[in-house]
Enzyme design. Structure first.
Site, PDB file in Angstrom:
ATOM      1  N   ARG A   1     -11.563   2.147  -9.030  1.00  0.00           N
ATOM      2  CA  ARG A   1     -10.610   3.229  -9.354  1.00  0.00           C
ATOM      3  C   ARG A   1     -10.838   3.737 -10.785  1.00  0.00           C
ATOM      4  NH1 ARG A   1      -5.120   2.333  -6.082  1.00  0.00           N
ATOM      5  NH2 ARG A   1      -6.137   1.651  -4.177  1.00  0.00           N
TER       6      ARG A   1
ATOM      7  N   ARG B   1      -0.304   8.994 -10.061  1.00  0.00           N
ATOM      8  CA  ARG B   1      -0.416   7.796  -9.223  1.00  0.00           C
ATOM      9  C   ARG B   1       0.232   6.573  -9.874  1.00  0.00           C
ATOM     10  NH1 ARG B   1      -3.815   7.309  -5.188  1.00  0.00           N
ATOM     11  NH2 ARG B   1      -4.243   5.146  -5.727  1.00  0.00           N
TER      12      ARG B   1
ATOM     13  N   ARG C   1       1.809  -4.934   6.156  1.00  0.00           N
ATOM     14  CA  ARG C   1       1.097  -3.902   5.389  1.00  0.00           C
ATOM     15  C   ARG C   1       1.919  -2.625   5.455  1.00  0.00           C
ATOM     16  NH1 ARG C   1      -5.161  -2.507   4.378  1.00  0.00           N
ATOM     17  NH2 ARG C   1      -4.782  -0.751   2.998  1.00  0.00           N
TER      18      ARG C   1
ATOM     19  N   GLU D   1     -12.174  -4.801  -4.905  1.00  0.00           N
ATOM     20  CA  GLU D   1     -12.664  -3.421  -4.724  1.00  0.00           C
ATOM     21  C   GLU D   1     -11.888  -2.430  -5.606  1.00  0.00           C
ATOM     22  OE1 GLU D   1     -12.045  -5.523  -2.032  1.00  0.00           O
ATOM     23  OE2 GLU D   1     -14.197  -5.916  -1.935  1.00  0.00           O
ATOM     24  N   ASN D   2     -10.724  -2.832  -6.098  1.00  0.00           N
ATOM     25  CA  ASN D   2      -9.894  -1.901  -6.883  1.00  0.00           C
ATOM     26  C   ASN D   2     -10.504  -1.536  -8.243  1.00  0.00           C
ATOM     27  OD1 ASN D   2      -6.702  -3.213  -5.670  1.00  0.00           O
ATOM     28  ND2 ASN D   2      -7.901  -1.480  -4.946  1.00  0.00           N
TER      29      ASN D   2
ATOM     30  N   ASP E   1       0.830  -1.199   0.000  1.00  0.00           N
ATOM     31  CA  ASP E   1       0.000   0.000   0.000  1.00  0.00           C
ATOM     32  C   ASP E   1       0.873   1.261   0.000  1.00  0.00           C
ATOM     33  OD1 ASP E   1      -2.269   1.507   0.073  1.00  0.00           O
ATOM     34  OD2 ASP E   1      -2.783   1.082   2.148  1.00  0.00           O
TER      35      ASP E   1
ATOM     36  N   SER F   1      -8.428  -4.965   4.722  1.00  0.00           N
ATOM     37  CA  SER F   1      -8.967  -4.675   3.394  1.00  0.00           C
ATOM     38  C   SER F   1      -9.359  -5.937   2.614  1.00  0.00           C
ATOM     39  CB  SER F   1      -7.970  -3.834   2.582  1.00  0.00           C
ATOM     40  OG  SER F   1      -7.699  -2.647   3.246  1.00  0.00           O
TER      41      SER F   1
HETATM   42  C1  FPP Z   1      -2.137   0.159  -3.223  1.00  0.00           C
HETATM   43  O1  FPP Z   1      -1.599   1.435  -3.226  1.00  0.00           O
HETATM   44  C2  FPP Z   1      -1.562  -0.592  -4.317  1.00  0.00           C
HETATM   45  C3  FPP Z   1      -2.260  -1.231  -5.276  1.00  0.00           C
HETATM   46  C4  FPP Z   1      -3.709  -1.255  -5.355  1.00  0.00           C
HETATM   47  C5  FPP Z   1      -1.562  -1.917  -6.364  1.00  0.00           C
HETATM   48  C6  FPP Z   1      -0.396  -2.699  -5.923  1.00  0.00           C
HETATM   49  C7  FPP Z   1       0.429  -3.040  -7.073  1.00  0.00           C
HETATM   50  C8  FPP Z   1       1.773  -2.986  -7.075  1.00  0.00           C
HETATM   51  C9  FPP Z   1       2.583  -2.623  -5.938  1.00  0.00           C
HETATM   52  C10 FPP Z   1       2.509  -3.384  -8.250  1.00  0.00           C
HETATM   53  C11 FPP Z   1       2.210  -4.820  -8.492  1.00  0.00           C
HETATM   54  C12 FPP Z   1       3.152  -5.425  -9.338  1.00  0.00           C
HETATM   55  C13 FPP Z   1       2.919  -6.590  -9.943  1.00  0.00           C
HETATM   56  C14 FPP Z   1       4.035  -7.292 -10.501  1.00  0.00           C
HETATM   57  C15 FPP Z   1       1.587  -7.173 -10.092  1.00  0.00           C
HETATM   58  P1  FPP Z   1      -2.573   2.666  -3.429  1.00  0.00           P
HETATM   59  O2  FPP Z   1      -2.663   2.934  -4.878  1.00  0.00           O
HETATM   60  O3  FPP Z   1      -3.889   2.384  -2.765  1.00  0.00           O
HETATM   61  O4  FPP Z   1      -1.811   3.789  -2.677  1.00  0.00           O
HETATM   62  P2  FPP Z   1      -2.465   4.990  -1.856  1.00  0.00           P
HETATM   63  O5  FPP Z   1      -3.227   4.365  -0.720  1.00  0.00           O
HETATM   64  O6  FPP Z   1      -1.290   5.776  -1.395  1.00  0.00           O
HETATM   65  O7  FPP Z   1      -3.343   5.743  -2.797  1.00  0.00           O
END
Ligand code: FPP
Length: 255
Positions: free
Chosen positions: A86, A48, A203, A82-83, A35, A211
């Site tokens: 976005r 982002r 986390r 849930e993503n 995260d 989550s």
């Molecule tokens: C949460 O951060 C992150 C995600 C929803 C995506 C996670 C994906 C990666 C780290 C890359 C994955 C790589 C591979 C190889 C599949 P956020 O966007 O919610 O951050 P924020 O809370 O600061 O907005």
């Protein structure tokens, strides 16, 4: 006498001496909620998606290091059910990340004997994402080293409801007695049926919640939270989490 794995830091700030990792007490299964990509990017006045891209590079470092430390399974929460809420542009980017990651790093994963797997509803991912993941699963299925398990379009409540429906249907067809439903039988129907339960949940980014991640499977896991945003996570942060885990007394409800 357990082997001591030397602390991997090459240039630690202030050259602080930290304890070595005990090789006989490395968590077998580590699950990570990656995260903070968006906030990392925002702090740098970047879009982002730049945070997600940087996060992908961190996945590579962490996979390599976890494998070197002897972790047996690494489960990474890459995309939750849930993503999808976005913005489309961000979802599209997130769906391309596994493709880019596997195109770039699959040879190294193969060389490190890593086995790629996934949990989640893969059938609802875009075709190109499914193809890349299926190809990686196929090319690594004989590997015997660490399992790299991507949670993709994964939601724990959905998983639990699906298991419940499956067992309910077996009861309806007269194939199963309700009294025969045990925790073990339930577990056998989860995506993770072939895996050991996670020992350590990490986390990043200062948030302290699950989550909808592995709600059943994390029942006895140790939790470790860090304020570090995922793109700034590295081998040293992973070691910090493992050292902290090694100080815990796991009692599983006993004394
Ligand atoms: C949460 O951060 C992150 C995600 C929803 C995506 C996670 C994906 C990666 C780290 C890359 C994955 C790589 C591979 C190889 C599949 P956020 O966007 O919610 O951050 P924020 O809370 O600061 O907005």
């Amino acid at each position: 006498m357990p082997l001591k794995i030397p602390f991997m830091s090459r240039k630690l700030p202030q050259q602080e001496k930290l304890q070595d990792i005990e090789s006989d007490n490395v968590p077998n299964h580590i699950a990570i909620i990656m995260d903070g990509n968006g906030r990392w990017a925002k702090e740098k006045n970047l879009p982002r998606i730049a945070g997600h891209k940087e996060g992908m590079g961190v996945v590579k470092k962490v996979v390599r290091h976890a494998s070197d430390l002897g972790v047996k399974t690494l489960t990474l929460y890459a995309f939750s059910t849930e993503n999808w809420k976005r913005p489309k542009k961000e979802v599209d980017f997130l769906m391309k990340l596994p493709v880019d990651f596997l195109q770039t790093y699959l040879p190294e994963l193969i060389e490190k004997n890593v086995r790629v797997q996934t949990i989640g509803t893969k059938g609802l991912l875009p075709e190109h994402t499914q193809q890349a993941v299926d190809e990686a699963i196929r090319q690594t299925e004989q590997n015997t080293g660490m399992i790299l398990n991507f949670a993709l379009n994964y939601g724990s409540r959905h998983e639990i409801v699906e298991v419940t429906k499956c067992l309910a249907n077996q009861v309806k067809r007269g194939e199963l007695e309700p009294e025969s439903i045990t925790e073990e039988l339930f577990e056998e129907n989860l995506y993770t049926s072939h895996l050991e339960e996670p020992d350590l949940l990490i986390r990043t980014s200062g948030e302290q919640r699950l989550s909808n991640f592995l709600l059943w499977q994390l029942a006895y896991a140790e939790f470790w939270f860090t304020d570090v945003y995922w793109p700034s996570f590295n081998e040293e942060t992973l070691e910090e989490a493992i050292r902290n885990y090694q100080k815990r007394k796991r009692r599983y409800g006993g004394v």
